[in-house]
Design a protein around this motif. Structure first.
Motif, short mmCIF file in Angstrom:
data_model
loop_
_atom_site.label_atom_id
_atom_site.label_comp_id
_atom_site.label_asym_id
_atom_site.label_seq_id
_atom_site.Cartn_x
_atom_site.Cartn_y
_atom_site.Cartn_z
N UNK A 1 -43.80 -11.99 -38.42
CA UNK A 1 -42.94 -13.08 -38.45
C UNK A 1 -42.56 -13.39 -36.97
N UNK A 2 -42.47 -14.73 -36.44
CA UNK A 2 -42.49 -15.05 -35.14
C UNK A 2 -41.17 -14.51 -34.39
N UNK A 3 -40.01 -14.47 -35.20
CA UNK A 3 -38.76 -14.00 -34.55
C UNK A 3 -38.74 -12.49 -34.33
N UNK A 4 -39.60 -11.86 -35.38
CA UNK A 4 -39.72 -10.37 -35.28
C UNK A 4 -40.37 -10.02 -34.04
N UNK A 5 -41.63 -10.65 -34.07
CA UNK A 5 -42.58 -10.45 -32.68
C UNK A 5 -41.73 -10.87 -31.59
N UNK A 6 -41.21 -11.67 -31.44
CA UNK A 6 -40.46 -12.11 -30.17
C UNK A 6 -39.55 -11.08 -29.90
N UNK A 7 -38.76 -10.48 -30.84
CA UNK A 7 -37.74 -9.66 -30.43
C UNK A 7 -38.29 -8.23 -30.33
N UNK A 8 -39.55 -7.86 -30.77
CA UNK A 8 -40.00 -6.59 -30.43
C UNK A 8 -40.71 -6.59 -29.05
N UNK A 9 -41.06 -7.82 -28.77
CA UNK A 9 -41.57 -7.83 -27.43
C UNK A 9 -40.71 -8.46 -26.11
N UNK A 10 -39.33 -8.40 -26.66
CA UNK A 10 -38.52 -8.60 -25.64
C UNK A 10 -38.14 -7.42 -24.62
N UNK A 11 -37.54 -7.47 -23.51
CA UNK A 11 -37.33 -6.54 -22.73
C UNK A 11 -36.49 -5.56 -23.07
N UNK A 12 -35.79 -5.39 -24.10
CA UNK A 12 -34.91 -4.48 -24.68
C UNK A 12 -35.71 -3.50 -25.45
N UNK A 13 -36.87 -4.25 -26.03
CA UNK A 13 -37.70 -3.33 -27.14
C UNK A 13 -38.96 -2.99 -26.65
N UNK A 14 -39.42 -3.67 -25.65
CA UNK A 14 -40.87 -3.62 -25.48
C UNK A 14 -41.18 -2.07 -24.84
N UNK A 15 -40.42 -1.49 -23.88
CA UNK A 15 -40.71 -0.39 -23.43
C UNK A 15 -40.47 0.75 -24.26
N UNK B 1 -33.56 -20.22 -43.82
CA UNK B 1 -34.39 -19.45 -42.56
C UNK B 1 -33.62 -19.05 -41.45
N UNK B 2 -32.64 -19.56 -41.17
CA UNK B 2 -31.93 -19.27 -39.73
C UNK B 2 -31.22 -17.88 -40.49
N UNK B 3 -30.56 -17.86 -41.43
CA UNK B 3 -29.94 -16.54 -42.03
C UNK B 3 -31.02 -15.50 -42.14
N UNK B 4 -32.13 -15.94 -42.57
CA UNK B 4 -33.24 -14.69 -42.66
C UNK B 4 -33.52 -14.28 -41.41
#
Length: 645
Positions: free
Chosen positions: A206-220, A173-176
């Protein structure tokens, strides 16, 4: 690529459905003016048609006749059951290749980058990105006037880094998560260079995809689109259901009286209530009743008679409650007399599915499984006939090698292996399937000799696949694991390895080589929880090692002109690397390899030079296998040359 042979026929939206979603994506992309946010993330749970949306967008964009350029710059469709598409290894290379086709002016710059440094194809993805995409674009000069192209990346959640999977579920799961976030970062880096590219990314939320998309570097820089919230999902399902029932009805009309209506408005409405907004449910029911060997009317009535309450909101449910109830009903349709065979075949499909090299050749695949499991020819596919709505039983004309070789949708495979899901008189044990397949493979290998012609498909499959099946087989879960160890000990593995090198596929041989001379992290001793006589395990490991050594001595002694075939070179390079880098390698094996190399050098300088160059090319690849010391093999080659000279 969306139009590759691997994906033919490509999944597309049913005509007249998903129109609001397609329109929203086209409106975001635009044509004349690039969007303010150049990344769009489209997400939905499994079975909501993300891949069909991606394919339809690609097709519509490329069919534009009012443009003098191709708006689709590149596509990449991840798929967890395809070894070619379930890791990011070919991601950047594939995009770069497609850019040479869709943006012809880029071609000479990308080609120059490869010619200047061929090893770039083996570099880290981040290096490939700069050398094969960013720098070629920058070489064009003014990019402001270049039309922006759309890059479609579907199934990001299907990127599982399969070549680095751990046997530990948590680590897997971590690798994925790590590899999917890495792909997102590659996209962000491309975006940061202000290239004329827009990115359409489709995945499960997926939670990690959503979290990364909503991060500061991606959100804008990212626009998000939830498929469940856009368009008329209920209306799309209704149109699909009515169209498909009408199509099936056309084949039934000659058999029905004029006073008999198909399917009847009450039945249609009942069907639609059960399907709700779930297109996968509707499509599965349609496949189930569209059966020339049965009565579609009765099959549909059986499904609709279920007392399961499907009014709950299943769209965002991880359990897919009503879909799973449908799967249970389909399983119940299998006659009791065939149920044991059905269970056995399902276990084998789940055991062999991802690594099955006959993907797409469905009948050949079932014939191989029948041979390996000792069933009468054709019995396996006949036992699964009631499951035709969820299992691919058609022949080569319906092949989709990039998809699962057997399952129409991954949700059914997940359902079968989910221990929390009670099944009707069905208990699936994938380890039993692996053990049966392994026994069949070892039995097939028992008749192989070095000089024999290997023609039978089940023997070819066994040669290529037994090491991978062995690696997935959890020996501590087997009632009698020693039987497989004894069978392997009795097998002429030297002949098997030579047959691999001679043209029956070297992937199995490479799987055996990886870590072979490590004391514990090798194909035989990786599962030390096994309660089997240590002497037997050591004997089998010694047998595999000595067989590999004998195989390589045999190969190095072959006619030099035959040896020039590069099929043998990767295996030989990895072999030399493994015995040189391991602190535990047998001195005799190493000495034999060096002596054989000396003989090769004395026999034909050109062939040795080719092998030496290939080792140089693979140094970086081998570095990643044993802690970054790949230069040792190169040094060995230099010592051999000095000794001979």
């Amino acid at each position: 690529m969306h139009d590759s042979e691997e994906r033919y026929p490509p999944p597309l939206c049913h005509e007249g459905t998903r129109e609001a979603v397609i329109c929203r994506i086209e409106g975001w992309y635009g044509l004349e003016i690039p969007p303010e946010k150049k990344i769009m993330w489209v997400h939905a749970p499994a079975g909501h048609g993300k891949t069909a949306v991606a394919g339809t967008v690609s097709k519509k964009m490329e069919s534009r006749t009012d443009l003098d350029f191709n708006p689709v710059g590149a596509t990449f469709f991840f798929w967890r059951t395809s070894e070619e598409r379930n890791s990011p290894a070919r991601f950047i290379i594939t995009l770069a290749y497609q850019f040479t086709m869709s943006i012809p002016e880029l071609a000479p710059h990308i080609e120059a980058a490869v010619k200047q440094n061929p090893m770039v194809l083996n570099k880290a993805l981040e290096v490939q990105l700069m050398k094969l995409i960013v720098e070629p674009f920058k070489s064009l000069g003014d990019l402001d006037n270049m039309p922006h192209r759309l890059v479609i990346i579907d199934g990001l959640d299907e990127c599982i880094n399969s070549d680095q999977q751990s046997r530990v579920e948590k680590q897997y799961a971590e690798d994925q998560e790590r590899v999917q976030v890495r792909v997102l970062e590659l996209i962000r880096v491309i975006h940061s260079h202000n290239l004329p590219l827009c990115f359409l990314i489709l995945s499960r939320p997926e939670p990690w995809i959503k979290q990364h998309i909503e991060s500061r570097s991606f959100q804008h820089i990212t626009e998000t689109l939830d498929l469940y919230e856009v368009g008329d999902l209920w209306g799309d399902v209704e149109k699909f259901v009515r169209d498909e029932l009408a199509r099936i009805g056309e084949t039934l009309d000659p058999q029905l009286g004029n006073d008999e209506e198909w399917p009847g408005e009450d039945i249609v409405k009942h069907f639609l209530r059960k399907a709700g907004s779930h297109m996968l449910y509707a499509a599965t029911v349609i496949r189930h009743i569209d059966n020339p060997y049965d009565n579609p009317r009765q099959l549909l009535q059986d499904i609709l008679k279920s007392k399961f309450n499907s009014t709950q909101d299943l769209t965002h449910s991880t359990s897919f409650s009503s879909l799973h109830e449908l799967y249970r009903q389909i399983l119940r349709s299998c006659p009791p007399k065939n149920r044991a065979t059905m269970i056995g075949v399902l276990e084998e499909l789940l055991a062999a599915g991802r690594k099955f090299q006959y993907a797409g050749k469905v009948h050949a695949a079932f014939n191989i499984l029948d041979r390996l499991s000792g069933r009468a020819p054709g019995r396996g596919i006949r036992a699964l006939r009631p499951l035709h709505a969820v299992i691919r039983l058609s022949g080569d004309d319906d092949r989709r090698p990039g998809d699962s070789p057997f399952f129409y949708h991954s949700s059914f495979a997940e359902f079968l292996t989910d221990q929390s899901q009670p099944l009707p008189d069905v208990t699936i044990n994938v380890q039993k399937g692996l053990s049966r397949l392994l026994a069949g493979c070892l039995n097939a290998l028992s008749a192989i000799t070095i000089d024999a012609q290997v023609c039978e498909e089940h023997v070819q499959f066994s040669l290529e696949s037994w090491p991978r099946i062995w690696q997935r087989w959890i020996r501590s879960a087997d009632a009698d694991p020693s039987s497989h160890l004894k069978a392997l000990l009795a097998t002429d593995l030297t002949a098997c390895f030579v047959q691999n090198v001679m043209g029956n596929g070297i992937n199995g041989l490479l799987s055996c080589l990886n870590g072979l001379y490590h004391p514990t992290h090798n194909i035989i001793t990786y599962d030390m929880s096994l309660s089997v006589c240590t002497t037997l395990v050591e004997d089998v490991l010694s047998h595999v090692r000595s067989s590999m050594d004998a195989c390589m001595r045999h190969v190095l002694g072959l006619d030099p002109e035959w040896f020039s075939s590069h099929r043998v070179n990767p295996a030989l390079c990895l072999y030399l690397y493994m015995i040189e880098m391991s602190k535990h390698h047998p001195v005799l094996a190493f000495d034999n390899a060096v002596q054989a190399l000396k003989g090769l050098l004395e026999t034909q300088e050109r062939l040795f030079k080719e092998l030496e160059e290939l080792v140089e090319e693979h140094v970086i690849v081998f570095d990643s296998i044993v802690d970054g010391e790949g230069r040792a093999v190169m040094d060995m080659f230099k010592l051999v040359r000095q000794d001979v000279e």
